[in-house]
Design a protein around this motif. Structure first.
Motif, PDB file in Angstrom:
ATOM      1  N   VAL A 143       0.541  -1.283  -0.113  1.00 44.93           N
ATOM      2  CA  VAL A 143      -0.392   0.212  -0.191  1.00 44.93           C
ATOM      3  C   VAL A 143       0.687   1.252   0.697  1.00 44.93           C
ATOM      4  O   VAL A 143       0.343   2.269  -0.657  1.00 44.93           O
ATOM      5  N   ALA A 144       2.104   0.905   0.520  1.00 46.89           N
ATOM      6  CA  ALA A 144       2.996   1.952   0.636  1.00 46.89           C
ATOM      7  C   ALA A 144       3.368   3.069  -0.193  1.00 46.89           C
ATOM      8  O   ALA A 144       3.328   4.053  -1.170  1.00 46.89           O
ATOM      9  N   MET A 145       4.290   1.719  -1.168  1.00 44.22           N
ATOM     10  CA  MET A 145       4.773   1.364  -2.411  1.00 44.22           C
ATOM     11  C   MET A 145       3.765   2.441  -3.473  1.00 44.22           C
ATOM     12  O   MET A 145       3.955   2.730  -4.215  1.00 44.22           O
ATOM     13  N   GLY A 146       2.390   1.793  -3.552  1.00 40.11           N
ATOM     14  CA  GLY A 146       1.929   1.629  -3.901  1.00 40.11           C
ATOM     15  C   GLY A 146       1.065   3.267  -4.523  1.00 40.11           C
ATOM     16  O   GLY A 146       0.780   4.536  -5.166  1.00 40.11           O
ATOM     17  N   ARG A 147       0.569   3.744  -3.299  1.00 41.46           N
ATOM     18  CA  ARG A 147       0.181   5.089  -2.728  1.00 41.46           C
ATOM     19  C   ARG A 147       1.543   6.179  -2.772  1.00 41.46           C
ATOM     20  O   ARG A 147       0.716   6.819  -3.863  1.00 41.46           O
TER      21      ARG A 147
END
Length: 234
Positions: A143-147
């Motif tokens: 999620v952090a990388m996707g954001r």
């Protein structure tokens, strides 16, 4: 000319200087890793690129623009994304809401931005309505990388992406980093898992006590006997 050029950087926190005359560079589409012992200044170097430290000297240039000392809210608009090691998600928000936060500077978020992230991390499409705080550590890191990818950055900064992950998830996380790079995004990674990182990257830097010690291709650093003995456990 490199896309990112850090030259003679002195930086730290308040009056505490951590980095001394550090040089770094990342070319377009390149995968670069920073390794070194604990306390070497690896994360400080990355944070300095993103405007999160106290600037004391030297320069940071991105796509030939001087971004030295500029705040993160300006740097992100230049095309640099950043994923910190800790507290890098909003646990009370859903996956989709977290991704939306990554594109907060846009008046309207294009559907293509979500699709790009979901193609990179298919499990997030399945869990887009799930609260991120209920997800596993590996999924939260996705999620952090996707954001950070929601704005389609030219350069993605990743601080210890494998930290805290179960051993069987570390390879999967590195595979994601590989694919992000293969899809055209340059990456600069700080990583304690030095052997794995150097085995996958184009080029690496070894920092020691806030200074450059070695720079070479990843496989060359792995083969360097001094680097192996001093920093890779032989």
């Amino acid at each position: 000319m490199a896309m990112l050029e850090v030259e003679g950087l002195d930086a730290g926190y308040g009056d505490l200087q951590i980095l001394s005359e550090v040089d770094l560079a990342v070319d377009e589409d390149e995968y670069v890793v920073i390794v070194g012992p604990n306390g070497a200044g690896k994360s400080t170097a990355m944070k300095s690129v993103f405007g999160l430290t106290t600037y004391m000297g030297g320069s940071v240039r991105f796509k030939d623009d001087d971004i030295t000392g500029r705040p993160p809210e300006e740097i992100i608009r230049e095309g640099i994304g950043y994923v910190p090691q800790n507290e890098n998600v909003f646990p009370s928000l859903t996956v989709e809401e977290n991704l939306e936060m990554g594109a907060y500077i846009l008046d309207e978020i294009p559907d293509e931005a979500f699709e790009t992230v979901f193609e990179q991390f298919p499990v997030l499409r399945e869990r887009r309505d799930q609260k991120v705080g209920t997800m596993s550590g590996g999924q939260q890191q996705m999620v952090a990388m996707g954001r950070a990818l929601m704005l389609d950055p030219d350069l993605l900064l990743l601080d210890e992406p494998s930290a805290g992950l179960a051993p069987d998830l570390v390879d999967e996380m590195f595979d994601h980093v590989d694919r992000i790079n293969e899809n055209g995004t340059a990456v600069l990674v700080v990583e304690q898992n030095a052997k794995e990182a150097l085995g996958r990257c184009d080029r690496g830097y070894v920092l020691v006590q806030g200074r450059n010690r070695y720079e070479d291709a990843g496989d060359a650093l792995l083969a360097n006997e001094e680097v192996r003995q001093d920093f890779l456990g032989g």
